[in-house]
Scaffold this motif. Structure first.
Motif, PDB file in Angstrom:
ATOM      1  N   PRO A  18      41.044  47.338  33.512  1.00 46.64           N
ATOM      2  CA  PRO A  18      41.155  46.635  32.231  1.00 46.64           C
ATOM      3  C   PRO A  18      42.377  47.020  31.405  1.00 46.64           C
TER       4      PRO A  18
ATOM      5  N   ALA B 169      44.927  44.392  29.596  1.00 49.81           N
ATOM      6  CA  ALA B 169      44.321  43.662  28.477  1.00 49.81           C
ATOM      7  C   ALA B 169      44.074  44.586  27.289  1.00 49.81           C
ATOM      8  N   LEU B 170      43.553  45.779  27.559  1.00 55.81           N
ATOM      9  CA  LEU B 170      43.238  46.711  26.462  1.00 55.81           C
ATOM     10  C   LEU B 170      44.509  47.246  25.795  1.00 55.81           C
TER      11      LEU B 170
ATOM     12  N   LEU C 138      45.671  44.617  23.507  1.00 59.32           N
ATOM     13  CA  LEU C 138      44.818  44.643  22.316  1.00 59.32           C
ATOM     14  C   LEU C 138      45.301  45.698  21.318  1.00 59.32           C
TER      15      LEU C 138
ATOM     16  N   SER D  79      39.189  43.509  17.757  1.00 59.02           N
ATOM     17  CA  SER D  79      38.127  43.905  18.698  1.00 59.02           C
ATOM     18  C   SER D  79      38.297  43.169  20.015  1.00 59.02           C
ATOM     19  N   VAL D  80      37.653  43.687  21.057  1.00 61.79           N
ATOM     20  CA  VAL D  80      37.726  43.011  22.365  1.00 61.79           C
ATOM     21  C   VAL D  80      37.091  41.628  22.290  1.00 61.79           C
ATOM     22  N   GLN D  81      36.143  41.463  21.378  1.00 62.97           N
ATOM     23  CA  GLN D  81      35.468  40.169  21.248  1.00 62.97           C
ATOM     24  C   GLN D  81      36.317  39.118  20.528  1.00 62.97           C
TER      25      GLN D  81
ATOM     26  N   MET E 289      39.392  38.666  21.806  1.00 65.21           N
ATOM     27  CA  MET E 289      40.426  38.514  22.831  1.00 65.21           C
ATOM     28  C   MET E 289      39.960  37.571  23.947  1.00 65.21           C
TER      29      MET E 289
ATOM     30  N   ALA F 207      37.403  44.478  30.467  1.00 64.99           N
ATOM     31  CA  ALA F 207      37.938  44.777  29.132  1.00 64.99           C
ATOM     32  C   ALA F 207      36.989  44.310  28.025  1.00 64.99           C
ATOM     33  N   GLY F 208      35.927  43.595  28.396  1.00 68.53           N
ATOM     34  CA  GLY F 208      34.960  43.148  27.397  1.00 68.53           C
ATOM     35  C   GLY F 208      35.416  41.954  26.578  1.00 68.53           C
ATOM     36  N   ALA F 209      36.347  41.154  27.142  1.00 69.77           N
ATOM     37  CA  ALA F 209      36.903  40.014  26.402  1.00 69.77           C
ATOM     38  C   ALA F 209      35.829  38.978  26.069  1.00 69.77           C
TER      39      ALA F 209
ATOM     40  N   SER G  46      36.801  35.368  29.880  1.00 69.76           N
ATOM     41  CA  SER G  46      37.710  35.711  30.978  1.00 69.76           C
ATOM     42  C   SER G  46      37.862  34.439  31.804  1.00 69.76           C
TER      43      SER G  46
END
Length: 233
Positions: free
Chosen positions: A156, A159-160, A163, A170-172, A174, A190-192, A195
């Motif tokens: 991840p 992406a992180l 960020l 926040s990842v949410q 992204m 990465a918790g996007a 995806s």
């Protein structure tokens, strides 16, 4: 925005096959690297290697070459160097172009205050060659490739790191988008918020869906519709 709206603050894009059209350049460069470093002994070897290259598309190229060389670091480095040299040469020869709609999308996201990142599995020099050839020096807020302390896909990190560099909240907030299963896995790890797979590159809808893509689009040009949908869910 009302409380029922989701804020999207960052879109992380892959390059080759997602925002950049480069039909066949990876395979061509791989064959040059193979010829240079002697990775394969037979035609069957070469076929198997090309299958592996296709399956692992999107991942850090040096990692792929380490696997193909059976852990022979000198051979892997020689192959990777030739791959990057050949790919950069093809790019300089005008063999890559923007996927239709990509440049307009970058501009539109900037107008909306949404940050963008361009990421790749290529080495820094190759990424720079692509950006120079397309005149994309100023289209993205962040440009990243695997390197010091940043692992390539499917980890991840890209992406992180995007960020953190863009200061996204926040990842949410992204969205991660790419044409390979490795891109999809990166976004998921990465918790996007989403995806997203696109069908302009290496992998097909079945492969992207099986990797866990939250959405599959025909191309990057279809992203605005999806972003509007995501904001209102």
């Amino acid at each position: 925005m009302g409380t029922r709206h989701r804020d999207i603050s960052l879109v992380v894009f892959d390059m080759a096959g997602t925002t950049v059209e480069d039909s066949g350049l990876v395979q061509q460069s791989f064959l040059a690297a193979d010829a240079h470093a002697g990775l394969s002994k037979t035609d069957e070897d070469r076929r198997r290697m090309l299958d592996y290259v296709s399956d692992t598309m999107g991942q850090s190229k040096i990692v792929v070459f380490r696997h193909l060389s059976g852990g022979n670091e000198e051979q892997a480095q020689a192959a990777n160097k030739e791959f990057e040299r050949c790919y950069s040469q093809l790019v300089d020869d005008g063999r890559c172009s923007a996927i239709p709609g990509a440049v307009e999308l970058f501009g539109s996201l900037r107008e909306q205050g949404i940050k963008t990142a361009l990421t790749t599995g290529f080495a820094h020099e190759t990424q720079v060659a692509i950006i120079r050839a397309l005149g994309w020096q100023d289209v993205a807020d962040v440009v990243l490739c695997p390197g010091d302390g940043v692992r390539g896909r499917p980890f991840p990190d890209l992406a992180l790191t995007a960020l953190m560099r863009t200061g996204a909240p926040s990842v949410q907030s992204m969205v991660v988008l790419g044409d390979t299963t490795s891109d999809v896995t990166t976004g998921l790890r990465a918790g996007a918020l989403a995806s997203v797979g696109v069908l302009t590159g290496a992998h097909d809808a079945t492969q992207l869906s099986e990797a866990g893509a939250t959405h599959v689009l025909d191309s990057v040009a279809d992203l605005p519709g999806l972003l509007a949908e995501l904001r209102n869910t």
